[in-house]
Write a protein that holds these residues in place. Structure first.
Motif, mmCIF file in Angstrom:
data_model
loop_
_atom_site.group_PDB
_atom_site.id
_atom_site.type_symbol
_atom_site.label_atom_id
_atom_site.label_comp_id
_atom_site.label_asym_id
_atom_site.label_seq_id
_atom_site.Cartn_x
_atom_site.Cartn_y
_atom_site.Cartn_z
ATOM 1 N N THR A 85 0.883 -1.139 -0.145
ATOM 2 C CA THR A 85 0.099 -0.055 -0.037
ATOM 3 C C THR A 85 0.724 1.171 0.035
ATOM 4 O OG1 THR A 85 -1.608 -1.168 1.296
ATOM 5 C CG2 THR A 85 -1.694 1.269 1.308
ATOM 6 N N ARG A 86 0.485 2.126 -0.836
ATOM 7 C CA ARG A 86 1.074 3.394 -0.679
ATOM 8 C C ARG A 86 0.191 4.704 -0.699
ATOM 9 N NH1 ARG A 86 2.995 7.474 -4.970
ATOM 10 N NH2 ARG A 86 5.124 8.015 -4.730
ATOM 11 N N ARG A 87 0.387 5.464 0.012
ATOM 12 C CA ARG A 87 -0.307 6.485 0.593
ATOM 13 C C ARG A 87 0.343 7.928 0.656
ATOM 14 N NH1 ARG A 87 -5.816 6.776 3.168
ATOM 15 N NH2 ARG A 87 -6.120 8.814 3.860
ATOM 16 N N MET A 88 -0.059 8.833 -0.178
ATOM 17 C CA MET A 88 0.557 10.069 -0.132
ATOM 18 C C MET A 88 -0.801 11.041 -0.107
ATOM 19 S SD MET A 88 3.458 8.897 -0.886
ATOM 20 C CE MET A 88 4.703 10.024 -1.463
ATOM 21 N N HIS A 89 -0.504 12.438 0.666
ATOM 22 C CA HIS A 89 -1.301 13.428 0.667
ATOM 23 C C HIS A 89 -0.775 14.618 -0.077
ATOM 24 C CE1 HIS A 89 -3.133 11.765 4.749
ATOM 25 N NE2 HIS A 89 -3.459 11.120 3.572
ATOM 26 N N ARG A 90 -1.477 15.028 -1.088
ATOM 27 C CA ARG A 90 -1.095 16.161 -1.977
ATOM 28 C C ARG A 90 -2.032 17.555 -1.855
ATOM 29 N NH1 ARG A 90 -1.102 15.606 -8.518
ATOM 30 N NH2 ARG A 90 -3.529 16.249 -8.271
ATOM 31 N N SER A 91 -0.944 18.711 -1.771
ATOM 32 C CA SER A 91 -1.720 19.792 -1.708
ATOM 33 C C SER A 91 -1.077 21.039 -2.808
ATOM 34 C CB SER A 91 -1.689 20.470 -0.345
ATOM 35 O OG SER A 91 -0.478 20.449 0.232
ATOM 36 N N MET A 92 -1.815 21.826 -2.893
ATOM 37 C CA MET A 92 -1.285 22.642 -4.050
ATOM 38 C C MET A 92 -1.672 24.232 -3.985
ATOM 39 S SD MET A 92 -2.443 20.470 -7.723
ATOM 40 C CE MET A 92 -4.061 20.377 -7.011
ATOM 41 N N THR A 93 -0.917 25.052 -4.584
ATOM 42 C CA THR A 93 -1.052 26.622 -4.089
ATOM 43 C C THR A 93 -1.718 27.077 -5.749
ATOM 44 O OG1 THR A 93 0.970 27.396 -4.583
ATOM 45 C CG2 THR A 93 0.341 26.728 -2.468
ATOM 46 N N ALA A 94 -2.469 28.077 -5.626
ATOM 47 C CA ALA A 94 -2.962 28.650 -7.126
ATOM 48 C C ALA A 94 -1.696 29.423 -7.767
ATOM 49 C CB ALA A 94 -4.029 29.640 -6.900
ATOM 50 N N GLY A 95 -2.092 29.650 -9.158
ATOM 51 C CA GLY A 95 -0.858 30.094 -9.525
ATOM 52 C C GLY A 95 -1.444 31.328 -10.621
ATOM 53 N N ASP A 96 -0.574 31.997 -11.341
ATOM 54 C CA ASP A 96 -0.836 32.881 -12.279
ATOM 55 C C ASP A 96 -0.780 32.463 -13.681
ATOM 56 O OD1 ASP A 96 -0.738 35.090 -10.162
ATOM 57 O OD2 ASP A 96 1.377 34.640 -10.135
ATOM 58 N N VAL A 97 -1.210 33.413 -14.744
ATOM 59 C CA VAL A 97 -1.291 33.120 -16.006
ATOM 60 C C VAL A 97 0.194 32.681 -16.437
ATOM 61 C CG1 VAL A 97 -1.868 33.867 -18.220
ATOM 62 C CG2 VAL A 97 -3.347 34.192 -16.307
ATOM 63 N N PRO A 98 0.581 31.988 -17.097
ATOM 64 C CA PRO A 98 2.026 31.861 -17.714
ATOM 65 C C PRO A 98 2.446 32.845 -18.556
ATOM 66 C CG PRO A 98 1.021 29.369 -17.586
ATOM 67 C CD PRO A 98 -0.213 30.300 -17.220
ATOM 68 N N PHE A 99 3.588 33.349 -18.556
ATOM 69 C CA PHE A 99 3.687 34.357 -19.437
ATOM 70 C C PHE A 99 5.354 34.437 -19.809
ATOM 71 C CE2 PHE A 99 5.566 36.009 -15.488
ATOM 72 C CZ PHE A 99 6.737 36.901 -15.858
ATOM 73 N N LEU A 100 5.516 34.949 -20.880
ATOM 74 C CA LEU A 100 6.894 35.243 -21.365
ATOM 75 C C LEU A 100 7.062 36.715 -21.919
ATOM 76 C CD1 LEU A 100 9.832 34.001 -22.051
ATOM 77 C CD2 LEU A 100 9.117 33.499 -24.210
ATOM 78 N N ASN A 101 7.773 37.332 -21.469
ATOM 79 C CA ASN A 101 8.194 38.787 -21.568
ATOM 80 C C ASN A 101 9.415 38.784 -22.746
ATOM 81 O OD1 ASN A 101 8.778 41.382 -21.831
ATOM 82 N ND2 ASN A 101 9.181 41.991 -19.483
ATOM 83 N N LEU A 102 9.004 39.216 -23.902
ATOM 84 C CA LEU A 102 9.896 39.214 -24.986
ATOM 85 C C LEU A 102 10.580 40.561 -25.160
ATOM 86 C CD1 LEU A 102 8.099 36.909 -27.501
ATOM 87 C CD2 LEU A 102 9.849 36.299 -26.201
ATOM 88 N N SER A 103 10.136 41.559 -24.296
ATOM 89 C CA SER A 103 11.055 42.915 -24.833
ATOM 90 C C SER A 103 12.224 42.860 -24.107
ATOM 91 C CB SER A 103 9.938 43.844 -24.222
ATOM 92 O OG SER A 103 9.728 43.630 -22.621
#
Length: 285
Positions: free
Chosen positions: A267-285
């Motif tokens: 048996t394997r048991r893991m507890h996972r949690s996550m945080t909210a993020g932002d819209v991915p971006f790439l600044n090309l300027s």
């Protein structure tokens, strides 16, 4: 303050030594821990003990919680913590099983993919069940300059339904509410970290359906090349779990993959949690 650490891999990741996290963790120590997370992309703490409520609260110190679309596998009173296990009781699965067994970054099919994922080892099999990580930042840096310029201009379509059709064709159908949360979304093929400013490949296996302007077969051929490049041995860290390991990683700079184990014997048991993020971006300027 400076934490006591040791590297997990030459390119990324640290183990923070002699630190217990939880409700009593002071703000100065937490700030140092957050700095390690943002700079190293992957942080390990050993011998941690956390209830679902404590894990949810600790995760929220980084940012607001993010919730997985498969809410049937979360704690009813702590929906920010998802149960990953092969355990079955009374014929009912006690959590999600056999998910993430391919190279991916979490929730890229959301308009605002999650920033951080945290995983607590609760029950660990004596062999197998390792998790692999790679640095997408180091992978980008290792590309020839002309390829970096080419990929900087590309956008990809991330599709949860495309991934399910390939990896889980026999899975139960999603409700309309769930389908509404996982509509196809476009993200840059290269994303920029909002804190470090470093660029990273933003690729995965199966979750990206196609590159905008390219058909699916052509897109999948290119993505296979990029995933192979990013997961070359020199860029990969293999984590062998122990009970009480708390591992959290930056989805803006890494990719990961679960590996099989003998789920008929252990048996394997893991507890996972996550945080909210932002819209991915790439600044090309």
């Amino acid at each position: 303050m400076k934490l006591e650490t040791r590297p997990l891999h030459p390119a990324f990741g640290v183990e923070v030594l002699n630190l217990q996290v939880g409700p009593k963790l002071d703000d100065e120590t937490f700030a140092a821990l957050r700095h390690e997370f943002e700079q190293s992309s992957l942080v390990l703490l050993r011998d941690q003990s956390m209830s679902p409520a404590e894990q949810e609260a600790f995760t929220k110190r980084f940012r607001e919680l993010e919730y997985h679309v498969l809410k049937e596998h979360t704690f009813a009173d702590h929906p920010g913590v998802m149960i990953l296990t092969n355990a079955v009781e009374g014929g009912k699965p006690q959590g999600a099983h056999k998910i993430g067994w391919h190279w991916h970054t979490d929730l890229t099919y959301y308009p605002r993919p999650c920033d951080m994922t945290m995983l607590l080892g609760v029950e660990i099999p004596p062999e197998g069940g390792d998790t692999l990580f790679c640095s997408l930042t180091a992978a980008y840096d290792a590309l020839p300059a002309e390829e970096r310029r080419r990929y900087d201009a590309m956008t990809a379509v991330h599709s949860y339904n495309y991934m399910r059709s390939i990896k889980y064709p026999n899975a139960a159908s999603l409700s309309q509410e769930q389908l509404d949360r996982v509509r196809d979304v476009e993200h840059p093929l290269i994303r920029q970290h909002p804190v470090t400013g470093r660029r990273a490949l933003y690729v995965s296996e199966y979750i990206i359906q196609n590159i905008v302007g390219m058909d699916i077969p052509e897109s999948q051929a290119l993505l296979a090349e990029l995933v192979t490049h990013a997961t070359s041995d020199r860029l990969v860290y293999r984590h062998k779990w122990r009970k009480g390991d708390l591992l959290f990683w930056d989805n803006r700079a890494t990719m990961h993959k679960a590996t099989p184990y003998n789920d008929a014997a252990y048996t394997r048991r893991m507890h996972r949690s996550m945080t909210a993020g932002d819209v991915p971006f790439l600044n090309l300027s």
